[in-house]
Design a protein around this motif. Sequence first.
Motif, PDB file in Angstrom:
ATOM      1  N   LEU A  72       0.805  -1.217   0.000  1.00 18.35           N
ATOM      2  CA  LEU A  72       0.000   0.000   0.000  1.00 18.35           C
ATOM      3  C   LEU A  72       0.841   1.272   0.000  1.00 18.35           C
ATOM      4  CD1 LEU A  72      -2.982  -0.950   2.354  1.00 18.35           C
ATOM      5  CD2 LEU A  72      -2.940  -0.805  -0.142  1.00 18.35           C
ATOM      6  N   ASP A  73       2.142   1.156   0.291  1.00 17.33           N
ATOM      7  CA  ASP A  73       3.009   2.328   0.181  1.00 17.33           C
ATOM      8  C   ASP A  73       3.562   2.498  -1.232  1.00 17.33           C
ATOM      9  OD1 ASP A  73       4.891   0.321  -0.028  1.00 17.33           O
ATOM     10  OD2 ASP A  73       6.048   0.909   1.746  1.00 17.33           O
ATOM     11  N   GLY A  74       3.179   1.593  -2.146  1.00 22.99           N
ATOM     12  CA  GLY A  74       3.592   1.692  -3.536  1.00 22.99           C
ATOM     13  C   GLY A  74       4.750   0.802  -3.915  1.00 22.99           C
ATOM     14  N   THR A  75       5.467   0.274  -2.958  1.00 22.74           N
ATOM     15  CA  THR A  75       6.619  -0.569  -3.270  1.00 22.74           C
ATOM     16  C   THR A  75       6.170  -1.955  -3.728  1.00 22.74           C
ATOM     17  OG1 THR A  75       6.795  -1.266  -0.960  1.00 22.74           O
ATOM     18  CG2 THR A  75       8.119   0.636  -1.654  1.00 22.74           C
ATOM     19  N   LEU A  76       6.985  -2.588  -4.535  1.00 24.25           N
ATOM     20  CA  LEU A  76       6.680  -3.920  -5.054  1.00 24.25           C
ATOM     21  C   LEU A  76       6.882  -4.987  -3.989  1.00 24.25           C
ATOM     22  CD1 LEU A  76       8.456  -3.404  -8.454  1.00 24.25           C
ATOM     23  CD2 LEU A  76       6.057  -4.065  -8.243  1.00 24.25           C
ATOM     24  N   THR A  77       5.994  -5.989  -3.963  1.00 21.01           N
ATOM     25  CA  THR A  77       6.151  -7.111  -3.028  1.00 21.01           C
ATOM     26  C   THR A  77       7.083  -8.174  -3.591  1.00 21.01           C
ATOM     27  OG1 THR A  77       4.328  -8.463  -3.896  1.00 21.01           O
ATOM     28  CG2 THR A  77       3.778  -6.746  -2.260  1.00 21.01           C
ATOM     29  N   GLY A  78       7.308  -8.166  -4.896  1.00 16.05           N
ATOM     30  CA  GLY A  78       8.121  -9.189  -5.538  1.00 16.05           C
ATOM     31  C   GLY A  78       7.313 -10.334  -6.113  1.00 16.05           C
ATOM     32  N   LYS A  79       5.973 -10.282  -5.922  1.00 16.75           N
ATOM     33  CA  LYS A  79       5.113 -11.358  -6.439  1.00 16.75           C
ATOM     34  C   LYS A  79       4.374 -10.894  -7.689  1.00 16.75           C
ATOM     35  CE  LYS A  79       4.424 -13.573  -1.954  1.00 16.75           C
ATOM     36  NZ  LYS A  79       3.443 -14.032  -0.939  1.00 16.75           N
ATOM     37  N   ASN A  80       4.213 -11.823  -8.642  1.00 21.35           N
ATOM     38  CA  ASN A  80       3.492 -11.559  -9.870  1.00 21.35           C
ATOM     39  C   ASN A  80       2.334 -12.547 -10.019  1.00 21.35           C
ATOM     40  OD1 ASN A  80       5.536  -9.755 -10.297  1.00 21.35           O
ATOM     41  ND2 ASN A  80       6.218 -10.610 -12.235  1.00 21.35           N
ATOM     42  N   VAL A  81       1.300 -12.130 -10.722  1.00 20.71           N
ATOM     43  CA  VAL A  81       0.214 -13.035 -11.098  1.00 20.71           C
ATOM     44  C   VAL A  81       0.708 -13.917 -12.239  1.00 20.71           C
ATOM     45  CG1 VAL A  81      -2.132 -13.175 -12.040  1.00 20.71           C
ATOM     46  CG2 VAL A  81      -1.555 -11.397 -10.378  1.00 20.71           C
ATOM     47  N   GLU A  82       0.363 -15.204 -12.204  1.00 23.38           N
ATOM     48  CA  GLU A  82       0.814 -16.138 -13.242  1.00 23.38           C
ATOM     49  C   GLU A  82      -0.082 -16.016 -14.479  1.00 23.38           C
ATOM     50  OE1 GLU A  82       1.467 -20.114 -11.986  1.00 23.38           O
ATOM     51  OE2 GLU A  82       2.882 -19.554 -10.420  1.00 23.38           O
ATOM     52  N   VAL A  83       0.282 -15.095 -15.362  1.00 22.48           N
ATOM     53  CA  VAL A  83      -0.484 -14.851 -16.584  1.00 22.48           C
ATOM     54  C   VAL A  83      -0.156 -15.945 -17.603  1.00 22.48           C
ATOM     55  CG1 VAL A  83      -0.913 -13.230 -18.468  1.00 22.48           C
ATOM     56  CG2 VAL A  83      -0.464 -12.368 -16.152  1.00 22.48           C
ATOM     57  N   PRO A  84      -1.168 -16.619 -18.166  1.00 19.06           N
ATOM     58  CA  PRO A  84      -0.915 -17.666 -19.165  1.00 19.06           C
ATOM     59  C   PRO A  84      -0.104 -17.152 -20.350  1.00 19.06           C
ATOM     60  CG  PRO A  84      -3.173 -17.796 -18.398  1.00 19.06           C
ATOM     61  CD  PRO A  84      -2.593 -16.533 -17.813  1.00 19.06           C
ATOM     62  N   ALA A  85       0.726 -18.019 -20.908  1.00 16.26           N
ATOM     63  CA  ALA A  85       1.654 -17.641 -21.969  1.00 16.26           C
ATOM     64  C   ALA A  85       0.959 -17.125 -23.217  1.00 16.26           C
ATOM     65  CB  ALA A  85       2.538 -18.842 -22.324  1.00 16.26           C
ATOM     66  N   VAL A  86      -0.312 -17.515 -23.431  1.00 13.86           N
ATOM     67  CA  VAL A  86      -1.006 -17.090 -24.646  1.00 13.86           C
ATOM     68  C   VAL A  86      -1.103 -15.571 -24.735  1.00 13.86           C
ATOM     69  CG1 VAL A  86      -3.332 -17.188 -23.630  1.00 13.86           C
ATOM     70  CG2 VAL A  86      -3.038 -17.524 -26.099  1.00 13.86           C
ATOM     71  N   PHE A  87      -1.100 -14.870 -23.593  1.00 13.11           N
ATOM     72  CA  PHE A  87      -1.227 -13.413 -23.612  1.00 13.11           C
ATOM     73  C   PHE A  87       0.061 -12.721 -24.070  1.00 13.11           C
ATOM     74  CE2 PHE A  87      -4.714 -14.681 -20.856  1.00 13.11           C
ATOM     75  CZ  PHE A  87      -5.741 -13.890 -21.345  1.00 13.11           C
ATOM     76  N   SER A  88       1.140 -13.480 -24.201  1.00 14.74           N
ATOM     77  CA  SER A  88       2.363 -12.912 -24.769  1.00 14.74           C
ATOM     78  C   SER A  88       2.200 -12.637 -26.261  1.00 14.74           C
ATOM     79  CB  SER A  88       3.546 -13.847 -24.543  1.00 14.74           C
ATOM     80  OG  SER A  88       3.379 -15.063 -25.259  1.00 14.74           O
ATOM     81  N   LYS A  89       1.116 -13.126 -26.845  1.00 17.14           N
ATOM     82  CA  LYS A  89       0.827 -12.906 -28.259  1.00 17.14           C
ATOM     83  C   LYS A  89       0.033 -11.620 -28.494  1.00 17.14           C
ATOM     84  CE  LYS A  89       0.645 -17.886 -29.253  1.00 17.14           C
ATOM     85  NZ  LYS A  89      -0.208 -18.988 -29.772  1.00 17.14           N
ATOM     86  N   ALA A  90      -0.036 -10.776 -27.481  1.00 17.12           N
ATOM     87  CA  ALA A  90      -0.779  -9.518 -27.618  1.00 17.12           C
ATOM     88  C   ALA A  90      -0.090  -8.585 -28.600  1.00 17.12           C
ATOM     89  CB  ALA A  90      -0.913  -8.835 -26.262  1.00 17.12           C
ATOM     90  N   ARG A  91      -0.893  -7.842 -29.355  1.00 20.82           N
ATOM     91  CA  ARG A  91      -0.354  -6.836 -30.262  1.00 20.82           C
ATOM     92  C   ARG A  91       0.151  -5.638 -29.459  1.00 20.82           C
ATOM     93  NH1 ARG A  91      -4.183  -9.550 -33.468  1.00 20.82           N
ATOM     94  NH2 ARG A  91      -3.638  -9.587 -35.696  1.00 20.82           N
ATOM     95  N   PRO A  92       1.105  -4.883 -30.003  1.00 20.04           N
ATOM     96  CA  PRO A  92       1.612  -3.707 -29.287  1.00 20.04           C
ATOM     97  C   PRO A  92       0.486  -2.741 -28.893  1.00 20.04           C
ATOM     98  CG  PRO A  92       2.989  -4.179 -31.197  1.00 20.04           C
ATOM     99  CD  PRO A  92       1.792  -5.097 -31.292  1.00 20.04           C
ATOM    100  N   ASN A  93       0.501  -2.310 -27.639  1.00 21.26           N
ATOM    101  CA  ASN A  93      -0.483  -1.369 -27.088  1.00 21.26           C
ATOM    102  C   ASN A  93      -1.889  -1.954 -27.015  1.00 21.26           C
ATOM    103  OD1 ASN A  93      -0.737   1.197 -25.872  1.00 21.26           O
ATOM    104  ND2 ASN A  93      -1.785   1.990 -27.682  1.00 21.26           N
ATOM    105  N   TYR A  94      -2.029  -3.260 -27.154  1.00 23.22           N
ATOM    106  CA  TYR A  94      -3.330  -3.924 -27.056  1.00 23.22           C
ATOM    107  C   TYR A  94      -3.238  -5.109 -26.109  1.00 23.22           C
ATOM    108  CZ  TYR A  94      -6.063  -1.538 -30.713  1.00 23.22           C
ATOM    109  OH  TYR A  94      -6.793  -0.626 -31.449  1.00 23.22           O
ATOM    110  N   SER A  95      -2.552  -4.948 -25.012  1.00 18.60           N
ATOM    111  CA  SER A  95      -2.285  -6.058 -24.102  1.00 18.60           C
ATOM    112  C   SER A  95      -3.258  -6.059 -22.921  1.00 18.60           C
ATOM    113  CB  SER A  95      -0.833  -5.985 -23.637  1.00 18.60           C
ATOM    114  OG  SER A  95      -0.506  -7.070 -22.819  1.00 18.60           O
TER     115      SER A  95
END
Length: 350
Positions: A131-154
Motif C-alpha cells: 500500500l506504500d507503492g513498493t513492489l512485493t516481488g510477487k506476480n500473477v501467473e499470466v498464461p503464456a497465450v497473452f504474450s501474443k498480444a499486439r503492441p499497445n493492445y495487451s
Amino acid sequence: MKQQKLRYLLSFMLFAALVQNASAQTTSVAVVRENEQVEFPDSVPAGNYSGIASLGGNYYAVVSDKSKTDGFFVFKMDFDQRSGQIKSVRNLGFRDAHKPNRDGEGIAYLPLRRTILISGEADNAIKEYNLDGTLTGKNVEVPAVFSKARPNYSLESLTFNETTGLLWTCSESTLYGDGSVATAVNKVRNRIRIQSFDSLMQAGKQYAYLMDAPEATTATDLYAMGVSEMTALDDGSLLVLEREFFTPPSRLGAFVSNKIYQVFPAQSTPVEADRPLSDDSPFMKKALLTKWHTYFSLLDFSIANYEGMCLGPKLPNGSQVIILLSDSQDQYGGVLKDWFKTIVVKKRTK
C-alpha cells in the motif's frame, strides 16, 4: 453397501442443488440512472488515468499509464447519496514504486492481502504492490497465450471481487493467432480472451468474448478499439466496457463509442489457451447494459476516453454505483479533460 450408495447419492444431489442454486443467483442488472460526466480541475491535476479500484470507504487507487515512475495515486471521492453523482474528487498523492513506469493500465485491490495489483502493457505482466507503492516481488501467473498480444493492445483490464475471490483480466484486442484486429474500415469483430485467477493469483478458467463491429466507416491512422476495462460483480458476472476511439484526419468529428455489456462466466463454456479462437469458438453471451457517445466538434467538447471502471458505493436504496474515469492524455491539446462518470445499477426484477 446400499446405505453407502444412498449416502453418496444424497450427497451428490445436495451438491448438484447447491451448484444449481449458485447459478440461479447470477442475476442481470439494469441501469437506474446514468449521470452526466464531471471534471474536477482544481483538485485533480492533468493526467493519464487508466484504471481505478476501490480501497474501501471513500478511497480509491488510481493508476496512470504515463506517471513519472511506477506506482499509483490515491483519490478521495465523495458521492451524492441519492443520485450517485460524484460531488468531489481529491488527489491525495502518489505511492511510488521507485521503478520505471510499465505503462500501467489496470488496477485491483486485494483486501485480505492488503496489496495492490497493476497490469502493465509494456511488460505484459501483473505485479503486486504494497500500500506504500513498493513492489512485493510477487506476480500473477499470466498464461503464456497473452504474450501474443499486439503492441499497445495487451492487459488493459484488471478487476477483483472480494465476494467471489476471483481476479479477472483480458486482452484489449485480438491476440496474434486468434484472427484479424478491428480497424476503422474492416468491420472485423475483435476476439477477446477473458482470464480468471484464484485468490492465490493462479490462473483459472479462460473464456472467449466477441466485441461488436466497429461503427467507424472512414480510414484514419488515429483509431483504437478494444475492451478498455472490466468490473467483477458479487454474483460472479462481469461488466465489460467496449471502447471505440475514432479521430478523423481533420480531428473535428472525432468520437468515442462506449458500451457496457454484462456476461456470466458461470453460464459460459471455457476455452483452451493453446487453441486459436475462431468463428466456431463458444463466445460468451452478452447483455447490453448501457451505451453512450462523446464527441469533439465545433459545438461539442465532451470527448472522453474511458479506460477505468470499478464498483463505487452502495446507495441507501440498495442500488450500486459504477465509477468510470477517462484518460485525457495529460489534457492533450487543451481539449481532452479528466472526466469522471457514474452509472447506478440495480438487480433486474423478473
